[in-house]
Design a protein around this motif. Structure first.
Motif, short mmCIF file in Angstrom:
data_model
loop_
_atom_site.label_atom_id
_atom_site.label_comp_id
_atom_site.label_asym_id
_atom_site.label_seq_id
_atom_site.Cartn_x
_atom_site.Cartn_y
_atom_site.Cartn_z
N ASN A 1 -6.96 14.97 -6.41
CA ASN A 1 -6.18 14.06 -5.73
C ASN A 1 -6.92 13.05 -4.85
O ASN A 1 -6.66 11.95 -4.61
CB ASN A 1 -5.34 14.97 -4.65
CG ASN A 1 -4.52 15.68 -5.58
OD1 ASN A 1 -3.34 15.07 -6.15
ND2 ASN A 1 -4.58 17.01 -5.86
N TYR A 2 -8.01 13.64 -4.11
CA TYR A 2 -8.84 12.71 -3.47
C TYR A 2 -9.36 11.61 -4.10
O TYR A 2 -9.29 10.38 -3.64
CB TYR A 2 -10.19 13.47 -2.73
CG TYR A 2 -10.97 12.88 -1.83
CD1 TYR A 2 -10.63 12.72 -0.42
CD2 TYR A 2 -12.22 11.93 -2.24
CE1 TYR A 2 -11.47 11.87 0.35
CE2 TYR A 2 -12.77 11.35 -1.46
CZ TYR A 2 -12.39 11.05 -0.28
OH TYR A 2 -13.38 10.34 0.77
N GLU A 3 -9.93 11.65 -5.16
CA GLU A 3 -10.56 10.62 -5.99
C GLU A 3 -9.52 9.70 -6.41
O GLU A 3 -9.82 8.51 -6.47
CB GLU A 3 -11.27 11.25 -7.01
CG GLU A 3 -12.12 10.24 -8.07
CD GLU A 3 -12.87 9.41 -7.46
OE1 GLU A 3 -13.30 8.31 -7.72
OE2 GLU A 3 -13.63 9.96 -6.23
N ALA A 4 -8.28 10.37 -6.84
CA ALA A 4 -7.33 9.49 -7.30
C ALA A 4 -6.97 8.66 -6.24
O ALA A 4 -6.68 7.14 -6.65
CB ALA A 4 -6.17 10.33 -7.96
N SER A 5 -6.48 8.92 -5.08
CA SER A 5 -5.97 8.04 -4.16
C SER A 5 -7.39 7.24 -3.38
O SER A 5 -6.94 5.97 -3.11
CB SER A 5 -5.41 8.73 -2.86
OG SER A 5 -6.55 9.68 -2.39
N ASN A 6 -8.35 7.70 -3.44
CA ASN A 6 -9.53 6.91 -3.04
C ASN A 6 -9.80 5.71 -3.69
O ASN A 6 -9.99 4.51 -3.54
CB ASN A 6 -10.75 7.82 -2.96
CG ASN A 6 -11.81 7.07 -2.15
OD1 ASN A 6 -12.78 6.65 -3.22
ND2 ASN A 6 -11.84 7.05 -0.96
N SER A 7 -9.69 5.77 -5.15
CA SER A 7 -9.87 5.09 -6.23
C SER A 7 -8.89 3.96 -6.10
O SER A 7 -9.09 2.51 -6.35
CB SER A 7 -10.00 5.38 -7.58
OG SER A 7 -11.45 6.43 -7.65
N ALA A 8 -7.48 4.42 -5.96
CA ALA A 8 -6.36 3.38 -6.02
C ALA A 8 -6.60 2.46 -4.94
O ALA A 8 -6.13 1.29 -4.85
CB ALA A 8 -5.20 4.31 -5.92
N ALA A 9 -6.82 2.82 -3.62
CA ALA A 9 -7.09 2.30 -2.44
C ALA A 9 -8.25 1.22 -2.62
O ALA A 9 -7.96 0.10 -2.22
CB ALA A 9 -7.37 3.27 -1.28
N LYS A 10 -9.30 1.53 -3.25
CA LYS A 10 -10.41 0.90 -3.44
C LYS A 10 -10.02 -0.23 -4.39
O LYS A 10 -10.65 -1.43 -4.39
CB LYS A 10 -11.61 1.60 -3.85
CG LYS A 10 -12.41 2.43 -2.73
CD LYS A 10 -13.82 3.08 -3.43
CE LYS A 10 -14.22 3.77 -2.02
NZ LYS A 10 -15.43 4.67 -2.60
N PHE A 11 -9.30 -0.03 -5.33
CA PHE A 11 -8.83 -0.91 -6.27
C PHE A 11 -7.85 -2.01 -5.61
O PHE A 11 -8.17 -3.17 -5.95
CB PHE A 11 -8.19 -0.30 -7.40
CG PHE A 11 -7.50 -1.41 -8.27
CD1 PHE A 11 -7.95 -1.92 -9.32
CD2 PHE A 11 -5.81 -1.75 -8.27
CE1 PHE A 11 -7.36 -2.89 -9.96
CE2 PHE A 11 -5.44 -2.74 -9.13
CZ PHE A 11 -6.02 -3.07 -9.92
#
Length: 274
Positions: A165-175
């Motif tokens: 969950n952390y990586e998913a939202s972190n990657s989405a925000a960075k995108f």
């Protein structure tokens, strides 16, 4: 239609009842029964369309070959798809799946666990509610196989299957940051469940790293609020929204058409979720 018994199989195959019992319970080879006799009994059982009694099997083996699946809402597409995969896998090893929905209610969840314990299911697959940790502890003390899905309790030693969950939202925000977005908001619920915390943590850390974090762009909504209130709250709030709860808030996306948004905003909003 007459119910077929092992006595009927024994008569048809011209063997003893005990021989049939050993074969259909997978103990034929262990008991020294010849491969030819085992094959004959199996063919007769199939020919007569024999179905063993679940109750009798349970009394004899202590197993019901059943799994209790407790999810938040079995009618939701996310959980429905998950249940189908679980059912297919269970069927491949001759197990049944009993479906239950909690509606996110702790009391209902505890009732379901106790009901499935009384049904003597062999194991549990559970999407736990916020305060279900003690009930999971009970299952572990009873040495019941348990697997948690979608979420878990930190510090509790139990098997769980979850996404990062952390990586998913972190990657989405960075995108979104890489696309030049400046005002990136997040909509979360008020739950204290670990998956919700990790999703918001990933979002927050990505924005802090880019020195763009703004607490005023974080909206927490009551999970149990009605759909109209959710839609109204989000419309009042968003400019750029990263939804962390797709299975909960998908209806909002489609129902935005009922509101008089400009075509430009509707297009931008829906584009994020495609």
């Amino acid at each position: 239609m007459k119910k077929i018994t092992i006595k009927d199989i024994a008569t048809e195959a011209q063997v003893s009842i005990s021989t049939v019992s050993f074969v259909i319970n997978g103990k034929g080879e262990k008991m020294g029964i010849s491969p030819a006799v085992i094959k004959k009994v199996q063919e007769v059982a199939e020919k007569l369309n024999y179905r063993p009694s679940m109750i009798a099997t349970s009394l004899r083996t202590g197993k019901t070959r059943s799994i209790g699946l407790i999810v938040e809402d079995i009618s939701n597409q996310f959980f429905a798809d998950l249940a189908r995969v679980i059912e297919d896998e269970a069927k491949s090893i001759d197990y049944r799946v009993f479906y239950c929905s909690t509606g996110g209610d702790d009391e209902r969840s505890e009732e379901l666990i106790h009901s499935l314990l009384q049904a003597n299911v062999d194991g549990f697959i559970v999407t736990p509610t916020q305060n279900l940790e003690n009930s999971i502890d009970l299952l572990l003390k009873l040495k019941k196989p348990v697997v948690l899905i979608d979420r878990y309790f930190p510090g509790q030693r139990v098997s769980h299957v979850v996404m990062d969950n952390y990586e998913a939202s972190n990657s989405a925000a960075k995108f979104l940051i890489s696309k030049g977005r400046k005002n990136i908001a997040v909509v979360n619920n008020t739950s204290e469940m670990i998956q919700m915390k990790l999703r918001e943590d990933g979002y927050r850390d990505a924005l802090k790293e880019a020195e763009m974090y703004n607490p005023s762009l974080v909206l927490h909504m009551d999970y149990h609020t009605n759909e109209e209130a959710r839609i109204s709250g989000i419309i009042d709030f968003f400019k750029r929204i990263l939804i962390l709860m797709p299975f909960c808030f998908w209806p909002i996306i489609w129902d935005l058409r009922d509101f008089r948004l400009s075509e430009e905003w509707e297009s931008k909003f829906l584009k994020i979720f495609r």
